[in-house]
Design a protein around this motif. Sequence first.
Motif, PDB file in Angstrom:
ATOM      1  N   PHE A  55       4.297 -15.542   1.580  1.00  0.00           N
ATOM      2  CA  PHE A  55       5.319 -14.383   1.763  1.00  0.00           C
ATOM      3  C   PHE A  55       6.140 -14.065   0.409  1.00  0.00           C
ATOM      4  O   PHE A  55       6.350 -12.939  -0.040  1.00  0.00           O
ATOM      5  N   GLU A  56       7.042 -15.101   0.149  1.00  0.00           N
ATOM      6  CA  GLU A  56       7.843 -15.160  -0.931  1.00  0.00           C
ATOM      7  C   GLU A  56       7.028 -14.605  -2.190  1.00  0.00           C
ATOM      8  O   GLU A  56       7.498 -13.676  -3.001  1.00  0.00           O
ATOM      9  N   GLY A  57       5.778 -15.082  -2.726  1.00  0.00           N
ATOM     10  CA  GLY A  57       5.122 -14.511  -3.616  1.00  0.00           C
ATOM     11  C   GLY A  57       4.633 -13.258  -3.475  1.00  0.00           C
ATOM     12  O   GLY A  57       4.761 -12.317  -4.390  1.00  0.00           O
ATOM     13  N   MET A  58       4.338 -12.607  -2.366  1.00  0.00           N
ATOM     14  CA  MET A  58       3.818 -11.371  -2.122  1.00  0.00           C
ATOM     15  C   MET A  58       5.163 -10.239  -2.217  1.00  0.00           C
ATOM     16  O   MET A  58       4.945  -9.239  -2.802  1.00  0.00           O
ATOM     17  N   TYR A  59       6.239 -10.760  -1.557  1.00  0.00           N
ATOM     18  CA  TYR A  59       7.303 -10.098  -1.595  1.00  0.00           C
ATOM     19  C   TYR A  59       7.819  -9.852  -3.003  1.00  0.00           C
ATOM     20  O   TYR A  59       8.484  -8.820  -3.432  1.00  0.00           O
ATOM     21  N   ALA A  60       7.862 -10.764  -3.959  1.00  0.00           N
ATOM     22  CA  ALA A  60       8.231 -10.698  -5.191  1.00  0.00           C
ATOM     23  C   ALA A  60       7.180  -9.684  -5.719  1.00  0.00           C
ATOM     24  O   ALA A  60       7.911  -8.972  -6.877  1.00  0.00           O
ATOM     25  N   LYS A  61       5.984  -9.672  -5.627  1.00  0.00           N
ATOM     26  CA  LYS A  61       5.018  -8.816  -6.250  1.00  0.00           C
ATOM     27  C   LYS A  61       5.461  -7.494  -5.865  1.00  0.00           C
ATOM     28  O   LYS A  61       5.380  -6.411  -6.516  1.00  0.00           O
ATOM     29  N   LEU A  62       6.305  -7.193  -4.937  1.00  0.00           N
ATOM     30  CA  LEU A  62       6.706  -5.817  -4.282  1.00  0.00           C
ATOM     31  C   LEU A  62       8.030  -5.555  -4.716  1.00  0.00           C
ATOM     32  O   LEU A  62       8.491  -4.487  -4.163  1.00  0.00           O
ATOM     33  N   GLY A  63       8.729  -6.481  -5.450  1.00  0.00           N
ATOM     34  CA  GLY A  63       9.922  -6.025  -5.905  1.00  0.00           C
ATOM     35  C   GLY A  63      11.053  -6.463  -5.062  1.00  0.00           C
ATOM     36  O   GLY A  63      12.307  -5.982  -5.031  1.00  0.00           O
ATOM     37  N   CYS A  64      10.836  -7.365  -3.985  1.00  0.00           N
ATOM     38  CA  CYS A  64      11.737  -7.745  -3.007  1.00  0.00           C
ATOM     39  C   CYS A  64      12.001  -9.163  -3.055  1.00  0.00           C
ATOM     40  O   CYS A  64      11.054 -10.024  -3.322  1.00  0.00           O
ATOM     41  N   LYS A  65      12.998  -9.610  -2.549  1.00  0.00           N
ATOM     42  CA  LYS A  65      13.481 -11.259  -2.427  1.00  0.00           C
ATOM     43  C   LYS A  65      13.588 -11.140  -1.047  1.00  0.00           C
ATOM     44  O   LYS A  65      14.058 -10.794  -0.150  1.00  0.00           O
ATOM     45  N   LEU A  66      12.534 -12.540  -0.569  1.00  0.00           N
ATOM     46  CA  LEU A  66      12.494 -12.709   1.107  1.00  0.00           C
ATOM     47  C   LEU A  66      13.624 -13.673   1.399  1.00  0.00           C
ATOM     48  O   LEU A  66      14.091 -14.549   0.642  1.00  0.00           O
ATOM     49  N   SER A  67      14.231 -13.286   2.446  1.00  0.00           N
ATOM     50  CA  SER A  67      15.250 -13.910   3.129  1.00  0.00           C
ATOM     51  C   SER A  67      14.782 -14.161   4.747  1.00  0.00           C
ATOM     52  O   SER A  67      14.355 -13.347   5.308  1.00  0.00           O
ATOM     53  N   VAL A  68      14.910 -15.531   5.105  1.00  0.00           N
ATOM     54  CA  VAL A  68      14.193 -15.960   6.262  1.00  0.00           C
ATOM     55  C   VAL A  68      15.440 -16.870   7.116  1.00  0.00           C
ATOM     56  O   VAL A  68      16.162 -17.385   6.429  1.00  0.00           O
ATOM     57  N   ARG A  69      15.359 -16.541   8.343  1.00  0.00           N
ATOM     58  CA  ARG A  69      16.328 -17.046   9.244  1.00  0.00           C
ATOM     59  C   ARG A  69      15.322 -17.832  10.249  1.00  0.00           C
ATOM     60  O   ARG A  69      14.370 -17.260  10.910  1.00  0.00           O
ATOM     61  N   LEU A  70      15.474 -19.057  10.434  1.00  0.00           N
ATOM     62  CA  LEU A  70      14.892 -19.702  11.441  1.00  0.00           C
ATOM     63  C   LEU A  70      15.655 -19.532  12.928  1.00  0.00           C
ATOM     64  O   LEU A  70      16.690 -19.809  13.187  1.00  0.00           O
ATOM     65  N   LEU A  71      14.592 -19.142  13.825  1.00  0.00           N
ATOM     66  CA  LEU A  71      14.999 -18.661  15.117  1.00  0.00           C
ATOM     67  C   LEU A  71      13.944 -19.163  15.933  1.00  0.00           C
ATOM     68  O   LEU A  71      12.664 -19.112  15.836  1.00  0.00           O
ATOM     69  N   PRO A  72      14.354 -19.714  17.286  1.00  0.00           N
ATOM     70  CA  PRO A  72      13.134 -19.849  18.445  1.00  0.00           C
ATOM     71  C   PRO A  72      12.502 -18.695  18.708  1.00  0.00           C
ATOM     72  O   PRO A  72      13.203 -17.583  18.607  1.00  0.00           O
ATOM     73  N   PRO A  73      11.383 -18.551  19.312  1.00  0.00           N
ATOM     74  CA  PRO A  73      10.529 -17.444  19.579  1.00  0.00           C
ATOM     75  C   PRO A  73      11.124 -16.200  20.054  1.00  0.00           C
ATOM     76  O   PRO A  73      11.331 -15.127  19.753  1.00  0.00           O
ATOM     77  N   LYS A  74      11.666 -16.601  21.243  1.00  0.00           N
ATOM     78  CA  LYS A  74      12.120 -15.786  22.258  1.00  0.00           C
ATOM     79  C   LYS A  74      13.796 -15.096  21.472  1.00  0.00           C
ATOM     80  O   LYS A  74      13.954 -13.743  21.614  1.00  0.00           O
ATOM     81  N   ARG A  75      14.462 -15.970  20.916  1.00  0.00           N
ATOM     82  CA  ARG A  75      15.556 -15.479  20.178  1.00  0.00           C
ATOM     83  C   ARG A  75      15.255 -14.459  19.129  1.00  0.00           C
ATOM     84  O   ARG A  75      15.941 -13.586  18.849  1.00  0.00           O
ATOM     85  N   SER A  76      14.323 -14.759  18.327  1.00  0.00           N
ATOM     86  CA  SER A  76      13.695 -13.839  17.448  1.00  0.00           C
ATOM     87  C   SER A  76      13.648 -12.646  17.852  1.00  0.00           C
ATOM     88  O   SER A  76      14.073 -11.658  16.971  1.00  0.00           O
ATOM     89  N   VAL A  77      13.011 -12.382  18.991  1.00  0.00           N
ATOM     90  CA  VAL A  77      12.667 -10.861  19.466  1.00  0.00           C
ATOM     91  C   VAL A  77      14.175 -10.269  19.789  1.00  0.00           C
ATOM     92  O   VAL A  77      14.069  -9.271  19.578  1.00  0.00           O
ATOM     93  N   ILE A  78      14.803 -10.953  20.647  1.00  0.00           N
ATOM     94  CA  ILE A  78      16.017 -10.604  20.675  1.00  0.00           C
ATOM     95  C   ILE A  78      16.968  -9.991  19.518  1.00  0.00           C
ATOM     96  O   ILE A  78      17.577  -9.026  19.551  1.00  0.00           O
ATOM     97  N   TYR A  79      16.801 -10.802  18.627  1.00  0.00           N
ATOM     98  CA  TYR A  79      17.520 -10.543  17.129  1.00  0.00           C
ATOM     99  C   TYR A  79      16.903  -9.177  16.496  1.00  0.00           C
ATOM    100  O   TYR A  79      17.655  -8.588  16.119  1.00  0.00           O
ATOM    101  N   PHE A  80      15.540  -9.202  16.719  1.00  0.00           N
ATOM    102  CA  PHE A  80      15.034  -7.977  16.037  1.00  0.00           C
ATOM    103  C   PHE A  80      15.278  -6.794  16.838  1.00  0.00           C
ATOM    104  O   PHE A  80      15.700  -5.697  16.377  1.00  0.00           O
ATOM    105  N   ASN A  81      15.335  -6.966  18.101  1.00  0.00           N
ATOM    106  CA  ASN A  81      15.678  -5.826  19.221  1.00  0.00           C
ATOM    107  C   ASN A  81      17.161  -5.435  19.135  1.00  0.00           C
ATOM    108  O   ASN A  81      17.449  -4.134  19.269  1.00  0.00           O
TER     109      ASN A  81
END
Length: 226
Positions: free
Chosen positions: A46-72
């Motif tokens: 992902f980092e390589g693909m984002y870099a090619k698109l001019g973006c820097k990837l920032s990732v946050r580690l989250l349990p699956p259900k909490r990740s959905v809550i954070y997205f919503n």
Amino acid sequence: MRIVSILVLVALFCLTIPAYATTPQCPQTLGMYAENKLTLKARHIFEGMYAKLGCKLSVRLLPPKRSVIYFNRALIDGELYRLEDIEKSYTKTFVRSQAPLLSIPASLWASTDPEIYSTRPLGYIKGYAWQERFIGQKPLLTPVAYMNEDDLYVAFNKGVIGSFLGNDPYVDFLQKEGLLSAPLKKIMTIETRHFYHYLNAKYAPFMQRFSELLAKEDNFAALYQD
């Protein structure tokens, strides 16, 4: 008059330049479930693909259900990869990659020792929809839920559980890495599952470019290879 003509030409030129060429609309923070050797490899892709698109990837580690809550709640801008089942849990409008990142079979795996397989519980990951769906359809099984995959595989190695549910390529990867020391075999394939990249709908232009790059390079095909 000459100045007016120049200004018109400049304006027309600017209109022909894609918006991302000057100010790329980049997702700021994305959710990811775990950080083990395999998911780190996916993150690097992902980092390589984002870099090619001019973006820097920032990732946050989250349990699956909490990740959905954070997205919503708009606390993250998307998730690196999720099964399409997740779509019914999103309340924010979203876009996904045009093609799956991966399409992989998921199966029931068990100890090669018939006594262990038949007398000990089946392990699964709490919050994984496909696993919970399978458990619900098999009332005669004795399931044990685990909060993460590491705990599940340790339990299998120790003989606490006699079987578990898992993605075929990931189980093969764990065996190759020596992380599944107990002998096991595949009992049955349950379904083929499709993983997509998800973003908030406001990043639709970026997702279009990501999908175009994915179609050209298919980077994730090598995820489970050495």
